[in-house]
Design a protein around this motif. Structure first.
Motif, PDB file in Angstrom:
ATOM      1  N   LEU A 342       0.827  -1.210   0.000  1.00 30.86           N
ATOM      2  CA  LEU A 342       0.000   0.000   0.000  1.00 30.86           C
ATOM      3  C   LEU A 342       0.858   1.255   0.000  1.00 30.86           C
ATOM      4  O   LEU A 342       0.350   2.362   0.218  1.00 30.86           O
ATOM      5  N   MET A 343       2.148   1.097  -0.285  1.00 29.80           N
ATOM      6  CA  MET A 343       3.101   2.198  -0.153  1.00 29.80           C
ATOM      7  C   MET A 343       2.697   3.417  -0.990  1.00 29.80           C
ATOM      8  O   MET A 343       2.734   4.546  -0.515  1.00 29.80           O
ATOM      9  N   ASP A 344       2.329   3.194  -2.240  1.00 32.22           N
ATOM     10  CA  ASP A 344       2.001   4.312  -3.136  1.00 32.22           C
ATOM     11  C   ASP A 344       0.501   4.431  -3.377  1.00 32.22           C
ATOM     12  O   ASP A 344       0.069   5.029  -4.361  1.00 32.22           O
ATOM     13  N   PHE A 345      -0.276   3.843  -2.463  1.00 33.02           N
ATOM     14  CA  PHE A 345      -1.726   3.807  -2.654  1.00 33.02           C
ATOM     15  C   PHE A 345      -2.395   4.814  -1.728  1.00 33.02           C
ATOM     16  O   PHE A 345      -2.032   4.947  -0.561  1.00 33.02           O
ATOM     17  N   SER A 346      -3.397   5.512  -2.243  1.00 33.06           N
ATOM     18  CA  SER A 346      -4.134   6.479  -1.429  1.00 33.06           C
ATOM     19  C   SER A 346      -4.824   5.765  -0.266  1.00 33.06           C
ATOM     20  O   SER A 346      -5.438   4.708  -0.455  1.00 33.06           O
ATOM     21  N   PRO A 347      -4.757   6.318   0.942  1.00 31.31           N
ATOM     22  CA  PRO A 347      -5.379   5.657   2.100  1.00 31.31           C
ATOM     23  C   PRO A 347      -6.899   5.816   2.152  1.00 31.31           C
ATOM     24  O   PRO A 347      -7.553   5.179   2.967  1.00 31.31           O
ATOM     25  N   GLU A 348      -7.462   6.647   1.291  1.00 33.37           N
ATOM     26  CA  GLU A 348      -8.893   6.932   1.388  1.00 33.37           C
ATOM     27  C   GLU A 348      -9.782   5.696   1.188  1.00 33.37           C
ATOM     28  O   GLU A 348     -10.744   5.507   1.942  1.00 33.37           O
ATOM     29  N   PRO A 349      -9.520   4.846   0.182  1.00 33.71           N
ATOM     30  CA  PRO A 349     -10.376   3.655   0.046  1.00 33.71           C
ATOM     31  C   PRO A 349     -10.324   2.745   1.268  1.00 33.71           C
ATOM     32  O   PRO A 349     -11.348   2.211   1.702  1.00 33.71           O
ATOM     33  N   LEU A 350      -9.120   2.560   1.854  1.00 38.08           N
ATOM     34  CA  LEU A 350      -9.013   1.736   3.062  1.00 38.08           C
ATOM     35  C   LEU A 350      -9.742   2.397   4.218  1.00 38.08           C
ATOM     36  O   LEU A 350     -10.437   1.718   4.991  1.00 38.08           O
ATOM     37  N   ARG A 351      -9.616   3.707   4.351  1.00 39.72           N
ATOM     38  CA  ARG A 351     -10.335   4.418   5.405  1.00 39.72           C
ATOM     39  C   ARG A 351     -11.842   4.219   5.259  1.00 39.72           C
ATOM     40  O   ARG A 351     -12.551   3.960   6.247  1.00 39.72           O
ATOM     41  N   ALA A 352     -12.344   4.316   4.021  1.00 40.39           N
ATOM     42  CA  ALA A 352     -13.779   4.144   3.789  1.00 40.39           C
ATOM     43  C   ALA A 352     -14.240   2.737   4.150  1.00 40.39           C
ATOM     44  O   ALA A 352     -15.332   2.549   4.711  1.00 40.39           O
ATOM     45  N   LEU A 353     -13.396   1.735   3.826  1.00 43.40           N
ATOM     46  CA  LEU A 353     -13.760   0.362   4.169  1.00 43.40           C
ATOM     47  C   LEU A 353     -13.809   0.181   5.682  1.00 43.40           C
ATOM     48  O   LEU A 353     -14.745  -0.436   6.214  1.00 43.40           O
ATOM     49  N   LEU A 354     -12.828   0.722   6.395  1.00 40.67           N
ATOM     50  CA  LEU A 354     -12.814   0.589   7.858  1.00 40.67           C
ATOM     51  C   LEU A 354     -14.019   1.280   8.483  1.00 40.67           C
ATOM     52  O   LEU A 354     -14.582   0.784   9.472  1.00 40.67           O
ATOM     53  N   GLU A 355     -14.412   2.398   7.951  1.00 41.05           N
ATOM     54  CA  GLU A 355     -15.605   3.075   8.449  1.00 41.05           C
ATOM     55  C   GLU A 355     -16.841   2.200   8.266  1.00 41.05           C
ATOM     56  O   GLU A 355     -17.708   2.131   9.141  1.00 41.05           O
ATOM     57  N   ALA A 356     -16.901   1.512   7.116  1.00 42.97           N
ATOM     58  CA  ALA A 356     -18.073   0.677   6.829  1.00 42.97           C
ATOM     59  C   ALA A 356     -18.137  -0.545   7.738  1.00 42.97           C
ATOM     60  O   ALA A 356     -19.224  -0.959   8.158  1.00 42.97           O
ATOM     61  N   VAL A 357     -16.970  -1.141   8.044  1.00 43.41           N
ATOM     62  CA  VAL A 357     -16.969  -2.388   8.821  1.00 43.41           C
ATOM     63  C   VAL A 357     -16.770  -2.147  10.311  1.00 43.41           C
ATOM     64  O   VAL A 357     -16.715  -3.113  11.089  1.00 43.41           O
ATOM     65  N   ALA A 358     -16.676  -0.900  10.727  1.00 46.33           N
ATOM     66  CA  ALA A 358     -16.426  -0.587  12.145  1.00 46.33           C
ATOM     67  C   ALA A 358     -17.396  -1.294  13.096  1.00 46.33           C
ATOM     68  O   ALA A 358     -16.980  -1.772  14.158  1.00 46.33           O
ATOM     69  N   PRO A 359     -18.704  -1.411  12.781  1.00 46.82           N
ATOM     70  CA  PRO A 359     -19.618  -2.074  13.724  1.00 46.82           C
ATOM     71  C   PRO A 359     -19.393  -3.581  13.867  1.00 46.82           C
ATOM     72  O   PRO A 359     -19.804  -4.173  14.867  1.00 46.82           O
ATOM     73  N   THR A 360     -18.736  -4.230  12.884  1.00 48.10           N
ATOM     74  CA  THR A 360     -18.618  -5.689  12.908  1.00 48.10           C
ATOM     75  C   THR A 360     -17.191  -6.202  13.048  1.00 48.10           C
ATOM     76  O   THR A 360     -16.989  -7.349  13.468  1.00 48.10           O
TER      77      THR A 360
END
Length: 472
Positions: A342-360
């Motif tokens: 993930l070195m050269d990858f924008s963190p935004e997609p991962l952040r969005a995924l973590l926000e979505a799965v935060a309850p589970t």
């Protein structure tokens, strides 16, 4: 008779009965049920009491006979196992042809898997039974989605292909069950293939109904055409819930037919569409998915509970974007991305995924992902909302002391955390590979001060780039 009060007496009584096989057989109808486990194990291990084993199986006073775990314990000589199995199968043949069973017999399941240790431990009180999964022995029913009539007897068998040659054993069980179709149902819920040619496996799979299989794990070196052929069988596993390809090495030789390779890839992806109940997916180093991960993800028919992608550095930027935006990953309980670059990858997609799965989300692994300070800071708010998180590992990344401190502060509110593994900060390295122990000690004291300030006892592990952990 109470087994809790007299375990030694039960063992003594079983040994006495074993001295006179005819007397033991004659007494089975009136023997206390508590005596059966001790007597059965003694008869099985002796290798000389086949008639008693047969009689006991016909009068078995429990719903389940967990025979498989006995076959894992010494002395398990092939001859002893063969005689014991023949005795039990002969007894089952008698039971299956009887219109009315004996008063004592409650047998409904013959379990040939390495399970049931708790059954024997409960009755025998022997600590040597710790090799198999915990929990009480239960009568596992088949999936309601399976299309087979209810049979008087279910036989459970795991197919484990490895260096131990069990092919003849599997074939014998399958042929025995096929000859008694309608009287019993052979149910294989797990298939493990490790370092064996596919031809060894194929002969067994050709003879089986595959809709019972719920778990598949493959650790092999196969070429793409072979993987495509295996996928044809995979597609028949309509109740598959867990697919694990952790160490599959897909060969691609220079003289390999490119058309055959493409057919293998297409077959694998097309058969994935048939796995409508898949809940857990583990993949490792599947280079042929480069640029095709979106197709793989579109094959998912239901939301996944677990996703593990390991050592897949060859995935493209587009692959990663599709990965983090896949709608069927929005209910994940476990996410492991070990070695994903993930070195050269924008963190935004991962952040969005973590926000979505935060309850589970319960388990999160982001080890060796080439992440830096800015990428971690972007996901901190989402991470702090994962209140179900139990295991969090993010070691072997390139973080400063300040970023590790921020991680500790943002995770302090996650009360379910049991295991935390962070990287040794960059300031601790003399060179890329050498850690300065004095600097580590100073930073360790600093981090311990932060933990005291936060006011919640925690056990923290710091991992170096070469797997050595520091606990405090």
């Amino acid at each position: 008779m109470s087994i809790q009060m007299t375990p030694a007496l039960l063992k003594l009584a079983a040994k006495c009965l074993l001295r006179d096989q005819a007397l033991a057989i004659a007494a089975l109808e009136s023997l206390p049920a508590e005596l059966f486990p001790d007597l059965f194990v003694l008869a099985y291990r002796s290798g000389h009491h086949c008639q008693l084993l047969k009689a006991m199986a016909q009068a078995w006073p429990f719903p389940v006979l967990p025979l498989g775990v006995l076959m894992q314990h010494p002395p398990d000589h092939a001859a002893t196992r063969a005689m014991a199995l023949k005795a039990v199968f002969d007894a089952l043949d008698v039971l299956l042809t009887q219109e009315v069973r004996t008063r004592r017999c409650k047998l409904r399941v013959l379990d040939l898997r390495n399970t049931g240790a708790n059954f024997w431990h409960m009755w025998l009180g022997d600590n040597a039974w710790d090799c198999s999964p915990t929990g009480p022995v239960t009568v596992h029913s088949s999936s309601p989605n399976m299309e087979h009539p209810q049979a008087p007897l279910e036989v459970f068998l795991d197919l484990n292909f490895n260096e131990r040659d069990l092919d003849k054993f599997f074939m014998h069980i399958i042929q025995w069950a096929q000859q008694r179709e309608g009287l019993l149902h052979l149910c294989c819920k797990a298939l493990w293939i490790s370092a064996v040619p596919f031809q060894r496996v194929r002969g067994i799979l050709d003879r089986m109904k595959l809709d019972c299989i719920q778990e598949v794990e493959v650790n092999c070196t196969w070429d793409l055409p072979t993987l495509g052929t295996f996928a044809l069988y995979l597609g028949q596993m309509s109740n598959l819930q867990r697919l694990s390809l952790p160490y599959i090495n897909v060969l691609s030789e220079e003289n390999e037919d490119e058309e055959q390779e493409e057919e293998g890839e297409e077959e694998f992806l097309s058969q994935m569409l048939r796995l409508r109940h898949l809940r857990e997916l583990d993949m490792c180093s599947l280079s042929f998915l480069r640029g095709r991960l979106d197709r793989m993800l579109r094959c998912l028919q239901t939301p996944l509970d677990k996703l593990s992608i390991i050592y897949s550095q060859q995935l493209t930027h587009s692959d990663l974007t599709h990965l983090f935006q896949c709608p069927n990953l929005r209910q994940l309980k476990s996410l492991d991305l070990f070695g994903l670059s993930l070195m050269d990858f924008s963190p935004e997609p991962l952040r969005a995924l973590l926000e979505a799965v935060a309850p589970t989300l319960r388990d999160l692994g982001l080890d060796k992902c080439g992440m830096g300070d800015s990428q971690v800071e972007a996901i901190l708010p989402a991470l702090s909302r994962c209140h179900q998180l139990r295991f969090f590992t993010i070691s072997k990344n390139n973080f400063s002391v300040a970023t590790v401190e921020k991680l500790l502060r943002h995770t302090t509110g996650l009360r379910s955390l049991e295991l935390e593994l962070y990287p040794v900060p960059l300031e601790c390295y003399r060179t890329q590979e050498t850690v300065d122990q004095e600097t580590v000690a100073l930073i360790q004291a600093e981090l311990m001060g932060i933990l005291r300030e936060l006011g919640r006892p925690r056990t923290i592990h710091l991992g170096t780039k070469h797997c050595r952990d520091i606990e405090f």
